[in-house]
Design a protein around this motif. Structure first.
Motif, PDB file in Angstrom:
ATOM      1  N   TRP A 103       0.779  -1.468  -0.017  1.00  0.00           N
ATOM      2  CA  TRP A 103       0.004   0.017  -0.112  1.00  0.00           C
ATOM      3  C   TRP A 103       0.986   1.324  -0.046  1.00  0.00           C
ATOM      4  CZ3 TRP A 103      -0.148  -3.543   4.287  1.00  0.00           C
ATOM      5  CH2 TRP A 103       0.484  -2.989   5.446  1.00  0.00           C
ATOM      6  N   LYS A 107      -2.611   2.288  -3.399  1.00  0.00           N
ATOM      7  CA  LYS A 107      -3.569   2.712  -2.184  1.00  0.00           C
ATOM      8  C   LYS A 107      -4.751   1.810  -2.349  1.00  0.00           C
ATOM      9  CE  LYS A 107      -5.585   6.441  -4.672  1.00  0.00           C
ATOM     10  NZ  LYS A 107      -5.140   6.223  -5.879  1.00  0.00           N
ATOM     11  N   PHE A 110      -5.088  -0.379   0.721  1.00  0.00           N
ATOM     12  CA  PHE A 110      -5.677   0.177   2.101  1.00  0.00           C
ATOM     13  C   PHE A 110      -6.864  -0.802   2.593  1.00  0.00           C
ATOM     14  CE2 PHE A 110      -4.229   4.588   1.316  1.00  0.00           C
ATOM     15  CZ  PHE A 110      -2.862   4.522   1.482  1.00  0.00           C
ATOM     16  N   TRP A 111      -7.590  -1.281   1.376  1.00  0.00           N
ATOM     17  CA  TRP A 111      -8.948  -1.621   1.757  1.00  0.00           C
ATOM     18  C   TRP A 111      -9.086  -3.279   1.297  1.00  0.00           C
ATOM     19  CZ3 TRP A 111     -10.141   2.096   4.395  1.00  0.00           C
ATOM     20  CH2 TRP A 111      -9.907   3.319   3.933  1.00  0.00           C
ATOM     21  N   SER A 168      -9.203   4.251  14.067  1.00  0.00           N
ATOM     22  CA  SER A 168      -8.517   3.585  12.898  1.00  0.00           C
ATOM     23  C   SER A 168      -8.137   2.236  13.159  1.00  0.00           C
ATOM     24  CB  SER A 168      -7.559   4.296  12.180  1.00  0.00           C
ATOM     25  OG  SER A 168      -6.196   4.757  12.855  1.00  0.00           O
ATOM     26  N   PHE A 173      -8.340   0.011  10.252  1.00  0.00           N
ATOM     27  CA  PHE A 173      -7.935   0.689   9.162  1.00  0.00           C
ATOM     28  C   PHE A 173      -6.308   1.033   9.281  1.00  0.00           C
ATOM     29  CE2 PHE A 173     -12.110   3.263   8.272  1.00  0.00           C
ATOM     30  CZ  PHE A 173     -12.548   1.776   7.650  1.00  0.00           C
ATOM     31  N   ARG A 175      -3.638  -0.019   7.847  1.00  0.00           N
ATOM     32  CA  ARG A 175      -2.844   0.396   6.646  1.00  0.00           C
ATOM     33  C   ARG A 175      -2.886   1.768   6.211  1.00  0.00           C
ATOM     34  NH1 ARG A 175      -4.154  -4.636   2.569  1.00  0.00           N
ATOM     35  NH2 ARG A 175      -3.478  -6.468   4.073  1.00  0.00           N
ATOM     36  N   VAL A 176      -4.165   2.405   6.053  1.00  0.00           N
ATOM     37  CA  VAL A 176      -4.418   3.762   5.610  1.00  0.00           C
ATOM     38  C   VAL A 176      -3.960   4.544   6.731  1.00  0.00           C
ATOM     39  CG1 VAL A 176      -6.559   4.081   6.518  1.00  0.00           C
ATOM     40  CG2 VAL A 176      -5.664   5.353   4.842  1.00  0.00           C
ATOM     41  N   ILE A 229      -4.699  10.265  -0.121  1.00  0.00           N
ATOM     42  CA  ILE A 229      -5.198   9.589   1.202  1.00  0.00           C
ATOM     43  C   ILE A 229      -6.815   9.713   1.298  1.00  0.00           C
ATOM     44  CG2 ILE A 229      -4.981   9.305   3.635  1.00  0.00           C
ATOM     45  CD1 ILE A 229      -2.518   8.151   2.225  1.00  0.00           C
ATOM     46  N   SER A 232      -8.647   8.554  -1.424  1.00  0.00           N
ATOM     47  CA  SER A 232      -9.166   6.969  -1.107  1.00  0.00           C
ATOM     48  C   SER A 232     -10.130   6.759  -0.102  1.00  0.00           C
ATOM     49  CB  SER A 232      -7.661   6.319  -0.799  1.00  0.00           C
ATOM     50  OG  SER A 232      -7.874   4.891  -0.705  1.00  0.00           O
ATOM     51  N   THR A 233      -9.989   7.575   1.101  1.00  0.00           N
ATOM     52  CA  THR A 233     -11.024   7.048   2.077  1.00  0.00           C
ATOM     53  C   THR A 233     -12.639   7.677   1.715  1.00  0.00           C
ATOM     54  OG1 THR A 233     -10.536   9.075   3.244  1.00  0.00           O
ATOM     55  CG2 THR A 233      -9.228   7.182   3.929  1.00  0.00           C
ATOM     56  N   VAL A 237     -12.519   3.418  -1.079  1.00  0.00           N
ATOM     57  CA  VAL A 237     -13.072   2.429  -0.333  1.00  0.00           C
ATOM     58  C   VAL A 237     -14.209   1.957  -0.374  1.00  0.00           C
ATOM     59  CG1 VAL A 237     -14.050   4.147   1.291  1.00  0.00           C
ATOM     60  CG2 VAL A 237     -13.446   2.187   2.194  1.00  0.00           C
TER      61      VAL A 237
END
Length: 291
Positions: A103, A107, A110-111, A168, A173, A175-176, A229, A232-233, A237
Motif C-alpha cells: 500500500w 492505495k 488500504f482496503w 482507525s 484501518f 494500513r491507511v 489519502i 481513497s477514504t 474504499v
C-alpha cells in the motif's frame, strides 16, 4: 464480513488474538503516553537545557532583556528539540513499518481483504508509539508548552489525531492509518529544526530550512494527503469493498478537519514568507507570535 445492512463488523487483530490481555494492552498504551512527559522532564534536566545553552551562547544579550526572557528562549529551544526527537523517532518507526508494504505504492491495498487483513507487529508498534506521542503531546500542549496564538487550532488538531488513531485501530484501518502517520512527521521535523535555527539567530540557515519546510508541508499535507489519502477514504474504499464501512462518516470527517487545519496553517506560512520577501521583515518577528 459485510452484513445485510451493508456494514462490516470492525475486526481488531490484536484483540482477536489477545482477548485475555486487553487490559494489559490498554495500560501499556496509556502508560507509554504518561511515560513520555516524564522522559521529557528527565532529558530536559540532563541534556536538553545544556544543549540549548550551548546553541544559544552566541545569541547576544540584548539591552534591557530580562533573565526570564532568556530562560523563555531556552525553554522554547528545548521544546522544539524534544518535538524534533519525538517526530524523528516516530518517522523512523513508520518507515520501518511500511517500507516493504504494497500500500506504499498502491492505495487500493488500504482496503483489500478488509475487515480481515493481516497486520504485522511493526504496525502495532507504530500505532502504540504514535498514540503515545500525540496523547502525551495533547497533555503537554495544555500544561507545559509555550502558549501561542494558534493554541485552539493545535488543540483541535491533537484531539482529532488521537481520536483518529484510536478509531482507525478499532476499525482495522491500520494500513491507511500508517500512511497518514508517515506523511505527517517529515514537515514537523523540519519545522522544529527551523525554529531552533531561528532561536539561535542563524538567519541564513533558518531561512533555507523554512523554504524546505514550506515545500514539505505543501507536498505532504496539501497535495499527497488530500488527493491521495482522503480521496481513497472518500471514494476508493466503497469502490473496492462495495460498502461504506462502519463509522465511515466520522473517520472521514476527522480527516477533512485535518485538511482544513493544514490549509489554515499554510496560510500563516505564506504570510510569513511574503513578509520576509516583500518587507524584508526579520522572520523572528513573525514566527513566534504568542498570546
Amino acid at each position: 464480513m459485510p452484513t445485510s445492512s451493508g456494514r462490516a463488523d470492525p475486526f481488531n487483530p490484536w484483540l482477536e488474538a489477545h482477548r485475555d490481555t486487553v487490559a494489559y494492552q490498554a495500560a501499556s498504551w496509556l502508560g507509554l503516553a504518561v511515560f513520555l512527559p516524564v522522559l521529557r522532564l528527565f532529558l530536559n534536566r540532563l541534556i536538553l537545557k545544556s544543549f540549548a545553552r550551548q546553541c544559544l551562547a552566541s545569541v547576544p544579550q540584548h539591552p534591557g532583556q530580562k533573565l526570564s526572557q532568556r530562560q523563555q528562549l531556552e525553554s522554547k529551544f528545548c521544546e522544539s528539540l524534544w518535538k524534533a526527537l519525538v517526530h524523528g523517532t516516530t518517522l523512523c518507526i513508520a518507515i520501518y513499518a511500511v517500507y516493504d508494504e504494497p500500500w506504499l505504492r498502491d492505495k487500493s491495498y488500504f482496503w483489500r481483504d478488509w475487515p480481515h487483513q493481516h497486520f504485522s507487529p511493526r504496525l502495532l508498534i507504530l500505532y502504540k508509539a504514535y498514540f503515545a506521542s500525540y496523547a502525551s503531546g495533547l497533555l503537554m500542549l495544555v500544561a507545559w508548552d509555550t502558549r501561542r496564538n494558534d493554541f485552539w487550532a493545535m488543540l483541535l488538531h491533537h484531539t482529532a489525531t488521537v481520536i483518529l488513531i484510536a478509531l482507525s485501530y478499532y476499525l482495522g484501518f491500520l494500513r491507511v492509518g500508517s500512511m497518514i502517520m508517515l506523511l505527517h512527521d517529515p514537515s514537523d521535523i523540519v519545522l522544529e529544526v527551523t525554529k531552533m535555527l531561528n532561536y539561535a539567530e542563524w538567519e541564513l540557515s533558518s531561512t533555507v530550512m523554512f523554504v524546505v519546510f514550506m515545500l514539505s508541508w505543501l507536498l505532504t499535507r496539501l497535495v499527497y494527503f488530500p488527493f491521495w489519502i482522503v480521496w481513497s477514504t472518500s471514494f476508493e474504499v466503497e469502490a473496492v469493498l462495495g460498502i461504506k464501512p462502519h463509522l465511515y462518516t466520522l473517520f472521514n470527517g476527522l480527516l477533512v478537519t485535518l485538511v482544513v487545519l493544514h490549509i489554515y496553517w499554510f496560510g500563516i506560512i505564506c504570510k510569513i514568507a511574503l513578509q520576509k520577501v516583500l518587507q524584508g521583515k526579520d522572520m523572528a518577528d513573525v514566527r513566534e507570535v504568542e498570546q
